[in-house]
Each structure stands twice: as C-alpha cells, then as structure tokens.
Scaffold this motif. Structure first.
Motif, PDB file in Angstrom:
ATOM      1  N   ALA B 187       0.834  -1.195   0.000  1.00  0.00           N
ATOM      2  CA  ALA B 187       0.000   0.000   0.000  1.00  0.00           C
ATOM      3  C   ALA B 187       0.873   1.250   0.000  1.00  0.00           C
ATOM      4  O   ALA B 187       1.947   1.272   0.595  1.00  0.00           O
ATOM      5  CB  ALA B 187      -0.906   0.004   1.224  1.00  0.00           C
ATOM      6  N   THR B 188       0.411   2.306  -0.688  1.00  0.00           N
ATOM      7  CA  THR B 188       1.149   3.569  -0.687  1.00  0.00           C
ATOM      8  C   THR B 188       0.853   4.296   0.627  1.00  0.00           C
ATOM      9  O   THR B 188      -0.152   3.992   1.287  1.00  0.00           O
ATOM     10  CB  THR B 188       0.710   4.462  -1.853  1.00  0.00           C
ATOM     11  OG1 THR B 188      -0.657   4.834  -1.616  1.00  0.00           O
ATOM     12  CG2 THR B 188       0.815   3.756  -3.181  1.00  0.00           C
ATOM     13  N   GLN B 191      -2.640   5.543   0.701  1.00  0.00           N
ATOM     14  CA  GLN B 191      -3.612   4.457   0.900  1.00  0.00           C
ATOM     15  C   GLN B 191      -3.646   4.023   2.363  1.00  0.00           C
ATOM     16  O   GLN B 191      -4.717   3.801   2.927  1.00  0.00           O
ATOM     17  CB  GLN B 191      -3.234   3.256   0.030  1.00  0.00           C
ATOM     18  CG  GLN B 191      -3.695   3.377  -1.414  1.00  0.00           C
ATOM     19  CD  GLN B 191      -3.215   2.211  -2.250  1.00  0.00           C
ATOM     20  OE1 GLN B 191      -2.126   1.690  -2.036  1.00  0.00           O
ATOM     21  NE2 GLN B 191      -4.039   1.812  -3.197  1.00  0.00           N
ATOM     22  N   VAL B 194      -5.570   6.653   4.355  1.00  0.00           N
ATOM     23  CA  VAL B 194      -7.010   6.696   4.104  1.00  0.00           C
ATOM     24  C   VAL B 194      -7.711   5.429   4.587  1.00  0.00           C
ATOM     25  O   VAL B 194      -8.784   5.488   5.177  1.00  0.00           O
ATOM     26  CB  VAL B 194      -7.285   6.927   2.597  1.00  0.00           C
ATOM     27  CG1 VAL B 194      -8.770   6.821   2.286  1.00  0.00           C
ATOM     28  CG2 VAL B 194      -6.752   8.285   2.177  1.00  0.00           C
ATOM     29  N   ARG B 195      -7.072   4.264   4.381  1.00  0.00           N
ATOM     30  CA  ARG B 195      -7.748   3.003   4.662  1.00  0.00           C
ATOM     31  C   ARG B 195      -7.506   2.484   6.072  1.00  0.00           C
ATOM     32  O   ARG B 195      -8.324   1.758   6.614  1.00  0.00           O
ATOM     33  CB  ARG B 195      -7.276   1.926   3.672  1.00  0.00           C
ATOM     34  CG  ARG B 195      -7.521   2.243   2.226  1.00  0.00           C
ATOM     35  CD  ARG B 195      -8.864   1.709   1.788  1.00  0.00           C
ATOM     36  NE  ARG B 195      -9.090   1.946   0.373  1.00  0.00           N
ATOM     37  CZ  ARG B 195      -8.703   1.109  -0.579  1.00  0.00           C
ATOM     38  NH1 ARG B 195      -8.082  -0.012  -0.257  1.00  0.00           N
ATOM     39  NH2 ARG B 195      -8.941   1.377  -1.844  1.00  0.00           N
TER      40      ARG B 195
END
Lengths: 277, 285
Positions: B187-188, B191, B194-195
């Motif tokens: 994941a960046t 990401q 946000v997640r």
C-alpha cells in the motif's frame, strides 16, 4: 530464502519529502495564526517605548482594572479549591442516587457559553429578574458590582479543579485512606496526610487553569459588570474600552499584562505535566 | 456485570467507612445550587413565561435569523479550518521527530491560555487594512475585518486546541502493526492513511470537530473586536442577546439565549452519540 525487508527501508525518498513538506506547512501555519498574534501584542505594547508603556499601564483606570481583576482572582481561587476538592471527594469516594446527574451539573458550565451564563445571571438578579425586586428591596447590590462579577466568574471557572482532581482520585482508589482510617486517623488527618499529597499536582494544575480563566474572562463578566468606567471594569473589559476609545497602544499595553500571565500559565502547565509524567 | 456489581458493593461499603459524606455533599449542593442551577433556572423560567408563539416570533425575526445564520456559518467555517489544521498538527506532532517539536506542541495551548479579548484585539490589528496581514489581503479583494471572514478567523483561533488535543492521544496509542502489514502488502502511504489510520482516528476527529464547532458558536470576546457588529451583517447571536438585555427586552434576550443553549446541547448529545457509536463498531464484541 529472501530476507524480509524492514518497513523502515521501504520508506522511499518521496516519503521523506512529504514528511518535511507537512512539517513545514504545520510550522508556517502555526507561526502565522498562533505565534505572530501572541508576539504582536508585546511588540505593539512596547512599540512607542518603555515610557509610553509605563504611562499606559499606570493610567488610573487601567491600574484600577488590574486591581479589580486581581481581587476577583483572589476571591474565586479559595472557593474553587474547596468546592473542587469537595465535589471530587464526593463523586470519587461515595455512591448515592443521582451521582451521575450531579457530575453532569457540576460540568454544565463547560457546555454553556460564558455569554449565556452572563445572560442567566442578569435574568436572575436583574431589575426585572427572578430575585431582582427582592434584592432591591433589601438594598443588596449584586449586579454591576464586585459580587456579580465574582459569582459569574465562579460559574465559568467552577469545573476546572474538580475535572483535574476527580480522575486522579478515581484512579488511585481509596485503599490508602481506608488504611489510615483503620490506623485511627481522623477525617482531617486523612485528608492532610494521605489525600492532599496524592492529588497536589492535579490540584495545582486545576488551580492554575481556573485562575487563568478568572483573570481572562470577558463575555460573562461584560454582561454583569455594567461597564462603569473606573469602577467595574476588569482588565479584559478595560482592553475593549481603550480599543473603542481608539487608544490602541493603551489597549495593547493592558493586553500585554494578560499575555504575560498567559505565558506564565503555559510554563507552569509544562512544568506540572513534566512533573506528573 | 459482576465487576460492576463488585465495584458498586465496595463503593456502598465505603459510604459507611470513609468520613466526609455530609460535609462534601453539603458544600457541593450549596455551590451547585447557588452558582449553577439558580441562574439556569432563571433562564428556563423566563423562556417558559414567553410562550411558544412569541418565542417563535422573536427567533424568526429578520435580525435574529441573520445573527443566527452568521454565527452558524462562521462557526462551520472555523470548524472546517480546525478540522484540517488540527489533523495536520496532530499528525506532525505524533509521527515526526524534528527540532522544535516540543515547542510546537506547547504552542497548541496558547489559544486556551490567552484571554479571548486579547486574541481579538491582536487579530483585529493584524487583519485591519493597514495591519501586517490586512495590507496584503485587502488589496487582493479579501477584506477580513468587519466581514464574516473576520468572525470565522476569530472563532478559529479560540478553538484551535480541540481537534489537535482529541486526535493526538489516539494517534499516539495506535497499534502500528496493521499499518506495517498494509505497507508490506504494497500500500502507498496515502492508501495507508485513508484506509488504515483515518478510520481509527475518525471518532476522536469527529468529536473534536463537533466540540470546536460548539465552542465557536458561543465565542464572544474574540469576535466582537473583529466583527464590527453591524446589525443584519456581522452581528453574532450572543451579542444580539446582550443588546436585547441592554434594551431591557428580557424576553428577547432569554429566547435567543435558550436557542443557543439548545443548539449547544444538541451538539453535545451528537458528539457523545458519535463517540459511543463509532467506538462500538470498531471494537469487536
């Protein structure tokens, strides 16, 4: 076998760039909206030299405002300490019906804005207020005088001490106090020798916050003070008066004294937090 | 259930054991009665005396509506700013190490420590047309003093600490294993934020923003310096209540004050509800 790369090594240069960008943004914003407004007060107060500054501070009305504000702080502090300790002891050490409701009422002033508090006091003690006519008949003056200012300041600052002391008392439990009791200590001895040493830093912290608020309260006091020049003007009200009189340097001089108090409060807060951690 | 029962039983025994019940109860009730309840009762009684028809007429009068609208809009702007700024500050203060971090952390308490009238005076001078900030903003077609932007800026300043100080401890205590798992899965950073991170801090973030909004609605000292207080334009609701008092229109003052109290109470209930609901969903039973 492929070695597992530690997460830190996965952080590429882009991440470092984003990090410094965010730090830079945070520092720049804080400088503009917090630090500059604070330092600007001191700068403006001293911008026309120390002599003018001293002249503004020593103006009779400003001196009187400093005196009145100090008087309010000195009268409210012991009341706040006693009631804060009593309320915390009551809520932390006993169960009784209505305990939660009482705690809600004690903390109510935090959810009522100070200006509304002032309106409440006027509706209670004012000429057409609930108690107004009776007080006028007895020739007791509460509004537009020191008693009204003290009462409304107590409303606004009331929850500070209890809010700091109560969680600590609850976390510490009452084993030590019960032990002291079985050893034959009196209530007063238990409080002085066991409870007070345990809560002293929280108590000091609450007292500092309450006093800072008492000194700086504007909205609630402005409603009940009646704004009588040289009589019922506290320091924050005096700032507004000077500002409206277009005496801006005088307003900043008065404001600088409150700014210095705020800075002292911040230092004390940091010291107490370092002490209790 | 058994834990609660044991605690209650222990506490019940304590009532008989530890001294001071009568004294502290007496002191607390006297204080609460005189300082808190009596004035609040005076407001409620006055409100009840007005009657619903006149109450409605006062609250929906053009000047009152304009004041309420200005207050709510400016408070929403201030809350939006503080949501973004507070989140940024909490993130930077918790996740990064850099010289001056502790000083920056201490700066977050200035808006609470500084009396609101002092803040109002300073902001007004800075943003006025010939002030340090205003001299650049006014020619750019962005006048601040005597506009809703000035009101919003004053409200923003006095409610700065709420979002930072509610999000900060949650971010500090967060378990970072999920984040590391997301990272190893490719994941960046965005990401991950946000997640993984944002859902975890969402309850405290919403609570902080709600409290900042509520506080802004009630802000007075800082606002009246910068607002200019023009009726129908830059007059906040709490000032209108005070003006009604000065005109001896106690009904008008009480109706406006009660409306503001009602809004504050709704926000308080909302923030408690948000907190309990979002926390419950996050923790599996």
């Amino acid at each position: 076998m492929t070695p597992v790369t530690p997460p830190a090594a996965l952080a590429p240069r882009q991440d470092r760039k984003a990090q410094w960008l965010l730090i830079g943004l945070a520092v720049a914003l804080t400088l503009f909206i917090v630090v500059v407004p604070l330092l600007y007060i001191l700068w403006r107060a001293l911008s026309e030299g120390l002599a003018v500054f001293a002249q503004n501070i020593l103006a009779p009305d400003t001196l009187h405002a400093i005196w009145l504000t100090s008087a309010v702080a000195i009268v409210t502090l012991p009341v706040n300490l006693c009631v804060g300790i009593a309320a915390a002891w009551l809520i932390a050490r006993f169960t009784f019906p209505g305990r939660k409701a009482l705690l809600t009422i004690i903390e109510l002033p935090f959810s009522i804005s100070p200006i509304i508090a002032g309106v409440c006091y006027l509706l209670l003690y004012g000429r057409q207020g609930l108690l107004g006519p009776a007080l006028a008949a007895a020739d007791i003056k509460i509004l537009f005088a020191l008693p009204g200012i003290v009462l409304v300041t107590l409303f606004v600052t009331g929850p500070f001490v209890a809010r700091e002391v109560l969680p600590l008392m609850q976390a510490q439990g009452s084993e030590q106090e019960q032990a002291a009791l079985t050893l034959g200590a009196s209530g007063w001895q238990i409080f002085r020798r066991v409870t007070l040493p345990n809560i002293r830093w929280a108590l000091l912290y609450g007292a500092v916050l309450a006093t800072a608020r008492a000194v700086g309260e504007f909205g609630a006091v402005s409603v009940v003070s009646g704004a009588i020049r040289g009589q019922t003007m506290t320091l924050p009200l005096q700032i507004e008066l000077l500002f409206n009189d277009l005496n801006v340097v005088g307003a900043f001089a008065a404001a600088s004294t409150l700014t210095l108090i705020a800075l002292v409060v911040l230092v004390l807060k940091t010291l107490i937090e370092a002490r209790t951690r | 259930m058994s834990m609660a029962a044991i605690t209650a039983a222990q506490a019940g025994r304590q009532r008989r054991v530890l001294p001071g019940f009568g004294l502290t109860m007496g002191l607390t009730l006297t204080y609460v009665g005189i300082i808190v309840l009596l004035p609040v009762i005076a407001l409620v009684l006055k409100g009840a005396e007005i009657g619903p028809v006149r109450f409605w007429a006062i609250v929906t009068a053009p000047r009152t509506l304009a004041a309420l609208q200005l207050t709510i809009t400016a408070a929403a702007l201030a809350a939006a700013f503080n949501a973004a700024y507070g989140l940024l500050m909490a993130w930077v203060l918790v996740r990064y190490r850099f010289p001056g971090r502790r000083l920056l952390d201490a700066m977050m308490d200035i808006p609470f420590a500084l009396p609101t009238a002092v803040a109002g005076l300073s902001l007004t001078a800075l943003f006025s047309e010939n002030g340090w900030y205003g001299q650049f903003l006014a020619p750019a077609g962005f006048p601040v003093v005597y506009t809703i932007w000035g009101v919003a800026i004053a409200m923003s300043f006095t409610s700065i600490p709420f979002v930072v100080r509610t999000v900060q401890p949650i971010l500090e205590d967060m378990d970072r294993s999920q984040e590391e798992a997301a990272r190893t899965l490719g994941a960046t950073p965005l990401q991950i934020f946000v997640r993984v991170i944002f859902p975890a801090i969402l309850p405290s973030f919403l609570v902080g923003t709600t409290i900042a909004f509520a506080r802004s609605l009630g802000e007075f000292g800082a606002v009246i310096f910068i607002a200019g207080n023009l009726p129908m334009k830059t007059e906040i609701a709490s000032l209108l209540a005070v003006i009604r008092l000065e005109e001896y229109d106690y009904n008008g003052a009480a109706a406006i004050a009660l409306t503001l109290v009602a809004i504050a109470m709704v926000l308080l209930v909302l923030s408690n509800w948000l907190q309990s609901r979002l926390t419950r969903r996050r923790v599996p039973a």
